[in-house]
Design an enzyme around this catalytic site. Structure first.
Site, PDB file in Angstrom:
ATOM      1  N   MET A 274       0.836  -1.200   0.000  1.00  0.00           N
ATOM      2  CA  MET A 274       0.000   0.000   0.000  1.00  0.00           C
ATOM      3  C   MET A 274       0.874   1.254   0.000  1.00  0.00           C
ATOM      4  SD  MET A 274      -3.060  -1.228  -0.060  1.00  0.00           S
ATOM      5  CE  MET A 274      -3.986   0.283   0.164  1.00  0.00           C
ATOM      6  N   GLU A 275       0.858   1.968  -1.112  1.00  0.00           N
ATOM      7  CA  GLU A 275       1.601   3.221  -1.227  1.00  0.00           C
ATOM      8  C   GLU A 275       0.981   4.059  -2.337  1.00  0.00           C
ATOM      9  OE1 GLU A 275       5.669   2.514  -2.835  1.00  0.00           O
ATOM     10  OE2 GLU A 275       5.086   0.392  -2.789  1.00  0.00           O
ATOM     11  N   TRP A 276       1.202   5.362  -2.290  1.00  0.00           N
ATOM     12  CA  TRP A 276       0.716   6.216  -3.366  1.00  0.00           C
ATOM     13  C   TRP A 276       1.544   5.967  -4.621  1.00  0.00           C
ATOM     14  CZ3 TRP A 276      -3.722   7.297  -1.854  1.00  0.00           C
ATOM     15  CH2 TRP A 276      -4.037   7.884  -0.625  1.00  0.00           C
TER      16      TRP A 276
END
Length: 263
Positions: A147-149
């Protein structure tokens, strides 16, 4: 007289040998590669405290950008585990997943598959895509949700509100856990962690990225199982810059964690 001395010396050497000396471990056995290795780094950070080489167990993570890895050499250098990219969004499968997946197992390196999340596709669709492409292997470590931008994505730059982010995470994690029978690991970066208030999202083991300070300095008291401490490491057997991680615990704790999570 010289012959007698030679025979005596061979006898003494034989008495010093162990079973391990005479019988090498099978390549398929999952063992610790090297205790507390210290890898070179092409862009090292000056650690004022909590240096990663104080940890006993180190590993790496790979995707299609790491081609033809010599896994036995990487293991001999101190790589004790590997996270391997499998899928992305709802329609992308990593070109090198099958190769990395098979060769790490052959080298006796514990490994886990990971999924890179896209916010332009429903979480349930992404979970089904991951399940369709990643075999159920009891010997593998738990699956990972990355989960990361992704601000440079050509197709998906959505940044939902924190409540939506956490809801989508829950959906994916619950579906994947039901299928594989193992509680997934969450990988995340500091900005994503803070933006989405993941300090409140408990109940899962975390793999935290922190390349300019120990996780205690960046994430406070949030618990973590793995720490990614560099993206510019140099690992024998791997070409170019490598991500390197540590397990947050002793060698005994690692062996216990493996027993609990790889069956």
């Amino acid at each position: 007289m010289r012959r007698l001395a030679a025979i005596l010396m061979l006898t003494l050497l034989g008495a010093c040998s162990t079973v391990e000396d005479l019988s090498p471990l099978s390549p398929s056995s999952q063992t610790v590669a090297m205790h507390a290795p210290r890898f070179e780094d092409s862009k090292p950070h000056e650690w004022d405290s909590g240096a990663p080489w104080n940890y006993a167990i180190h590993g790496t993570d790979v995707s299609k950008y790491q081609t033809s890895v010599d896994w036995p050499t990487a293991k001999a250098s101190g790589i004790s585990f590997a996270f391997i990219k499998a899928t992305e969004g709802g329609d992308r499968f990593d070109d090198y997943f099958n190769e990395h997946w098979a060769r790490t197992k052959a080298a006796g390196i514990p490994r886990a598959p990971y999924h890179f999340f896209y916010f332009c596709t429903p979480a349930a669709t992404q979970a089904r895509w991951f399940i369709a492409n990643v075999p159920r292997d009891p010997s593998a470590m738990p699956p990972v949700l990355d989960m990361e931008w992704n601000p440079k994505s050509p197709t998906c730059r959505l940044r939902p509100d924190p409540a939506t982010v956490r809801s989508e995470m829950s959906t994916f994690l619950e579906i994947v856990e039901r299928h594989y029978g193992k509680k997934p690991i969450i990988y995340t970066s500091l900005d994503f962690f803070d933006d989405n208030q993941l300090a409140t999202f408990r109940g899962y083991p975390y793999w935290l990225r922190s390349v300019a300070g120990h996780p205690r300095q960046k994430y406070g008291s949030h618990p973590f199982t793995f720490w990614q401490y560099t993206g510019t490491g140099i690992v024998p057997g791997m070409t170019g810059k490598s991500d390197i991680n540590v397990f947050n615990g002793s060698e005994a704790a690692w062996n216990k964690w493996l027993r609990q999570n790889t069956r």
